[in-house]
Design an enzyme around this catalytic site. Structure first.
Site, PDB file in Angstrom:
ATOM      1  CG  ASP A  20      59.157  37.579  73.096  1.00  0.00           C
ATOM      2  OD1 ASP A  20      59.547  38.403  72.877  1.00  0.00           O
ATOM      3  OD2 ASP A  20      58.040  36.963  72.619  1.00  0.00           O
ATOM      4  CE  LYS A  41      57.942  38.073  68.841  1.00  0.00           C
ATOM      5  NZ  LYS A  41      57.677  39.163  69.812  1.00  0.00           N
ATOM      6  CG  ASP A  68      55.442  41.952  67.679  1.00  0.00           C
ATOM      7  OD1 ASP A  68      54.749  42.520  67.010  1.00  0.00           O
ATOM      8  OD2 ASP A  68      55.297  40.825  68.240  1.00  0.00           O
ATOM      9  CG  LEU A  69      58.223  47.912  69.053  1.00  0.00           C
ATOM     10  CD1 LEU A  69      58.837  49.346  68.826  1.00  0.00           C
ATOM     11  CD2 LEU A  69      58.490  46.896  70.182  1.00  0.00           C
ATOM     12  CG  HIS A  72      46.115  50.531  68.113  1.00  0.00           C
ATOM     13  ND1 HIS A  72      45.186  49.990  68.924  1.00  0.00           N
ATOM     14  CD2 HIS A  72      45.191  51.467  67.446  1.00  0.00           C
ATOM     15  CE1 HIS A  72      43.801  50.034  68.566  1.00  0.00           C
ATOM     16  NE2 HIS A  72      43.809  51.106  67.572  1.00  0.00           N
ATOM     17  NE  ARG A 224      56.684  30.964  75.987  1.00  0.00           N
ATOM     18  CZ  ARG A 224      55.555  31.527  76.456  1.00  0.00           C
ATOM     19  NH1 ARG A 224      55.309  31.369  77.718  1.00  0.00           N
ATOM     20  NH2 ARG A 224      54.605  31.786  75.417  1.00  0.00           N
TER      21      ARG A 224
END
Length: 248
Positions: A20, A41, A68-69, A72, A224
Site C-alpha cells: 500500500d 496484497k 484486495d479491491l 461491491h 507498514r
C-alpha cells in the site's frame, strides 16, 4: 501453484505483505527485496495507479497475489469484475458481504469461469465483513447500525458462507468466533496485524501475528511494520520467526 484448501503450515505462506501507499516500481522493488516473501496484497491505491499489469509483473516474480479491491455492486457488475480478476491470476479476491447473497453467488460463479478460461486455479473469494478501521461507537453513529459488531460480523460471514464464498476478511478480534462457526477449509484472512510494539496507525482492532494465528486465522495481512521498516526482509523474517515459535 495449488489453490488454498486449508491454513498453510509454512510461516512464510501465512504472511501477506500489503503493498500500500507506493507506486508500481517501488512495490515491485520491495517484493523483490524480500526473498522469503510468497504473498503480496495489491489494494486500491496500487491497482488504480498501476493497473492490471502490476498483478502480472508480481506473478512474474513468483509472488502469489491477493487482489484486495473489495467489489461491491449489483450482481452482474460484481460477476464481471471477479471474472476479470480471476483471469489476471489473483488467487485471493475480496468482495463486500453486504452486497448480498445474489451478488456473492454470482461473483463466485464468475470467478470460477474466469480462472477456467485462463487455465488457472479457481481463486478463493473473501467476503469483507466490517473494516478494521471501524470501532463500535462510530459504526453505530455514522452508519445507524445498532447491532453490535460482535453480532453483525458473524451474520455477514454466515451470509457469505451460504452463498458459496470460500472465506472472510475480518478483524483478528473476530477470528476465534468465526473459526468456531466456520471450520477449515473456510479461509480467514486478518488485517489489523501489528507485531508487539508496532504503532497502530489507522487500525483499531488489532492483534500480534502469534495471537491471530492462535485464534484461528488462516493468513495475516501486514503492511507498514514490514514495508516501512529499515530492513523489510529482516522485519518479514522476524514475523516468520514469531509465527514459527507460536506454532511449535
Amino acid at each position: 501453484m495449488s489453490p488454498l484448501h486449508s491454513a498453510p503450515s509454512d510461516p512464510a505462506d501465512r504472511l501477506i505483505v500489503a503493498l500500500d501507499g507506493m507506486d508500481a516500481e517501488r512495490a515491485l522493488a520491495l517484493a523483490a527485496a524480500v526473498p522469503q516473501l510468497r504473498w503480496v496484497k495489491v489494494g486500491l491505491e496500487l491497482f488504480v495507479a498501476a493497473g492490471p499489469p502490476v498483478v502480472q509483473r508480481l506473478r512474474d516474480q513468483g509472488k502469489r497475489v491477493f487482489l484486495d479491491l473489495k467489489f461491491h455492486d449489483i450482481p452482474a457488475t460484481m460477476a464481471g469484475a471477479c471474472r476479470s480478476a480471476a483471469g489476471l491470476g489473483a488467487e485471493l479476491i475480496t468482495v463486500h458481504a453486504c452486497a448480498g447473497a445474489e451478488a456473492l453467488a454470482a461473483a463466485q460463479a464468475a470467478a470460477g469461469a474466469g480462472s477456467a478460461a485462463a487455465g488457472l486455479p479457481v481463486p478463493t473469494l473473501l467476503a469483507v465483513t466490517v473494516l478494521t478501521s471501524w470501532e463500535q461507537r462510530r459504526f453505530a453513529n455514522e452508519l445507524a447500525i445498532a447491532e453490535p459488531l460482535e453480532g453483525y460480523v458473524p451474520r455477514l460471514a454466515q451470509l457469505a458462507a451460504r452463498a458459496g464464498i470460500g472465506g472472510c476478511v475480518c478483524s483478528p478480534l473476530e477470528v476465534a468466533q468465526l473459526r468456531a462457526d466456520h471450520p477449515a477449509p473456510f479461509h480467514l484472512v486478518t488485517p489489523g496485524i501489528r507485531p508487539a510494539g508496532a504503532p497502530l496507525g489507522d487500525q483499531q482492532r488489532v492483534m500480534t501475528p502469534a495471537q491471530a494465528v492462535a485464534a484461528g486465522a488462516s493468513q495475516l495481512v501486514i503492511g507498514r511494520p514490514i514495508t516501512a521498516a529499515p530492513d523489510p526482509a529482516a522485519a518479514f523474517a522476524a514475523c516468520c520467526a514469531e509465527l514459527a515459535a507460536a506454532c511449535s
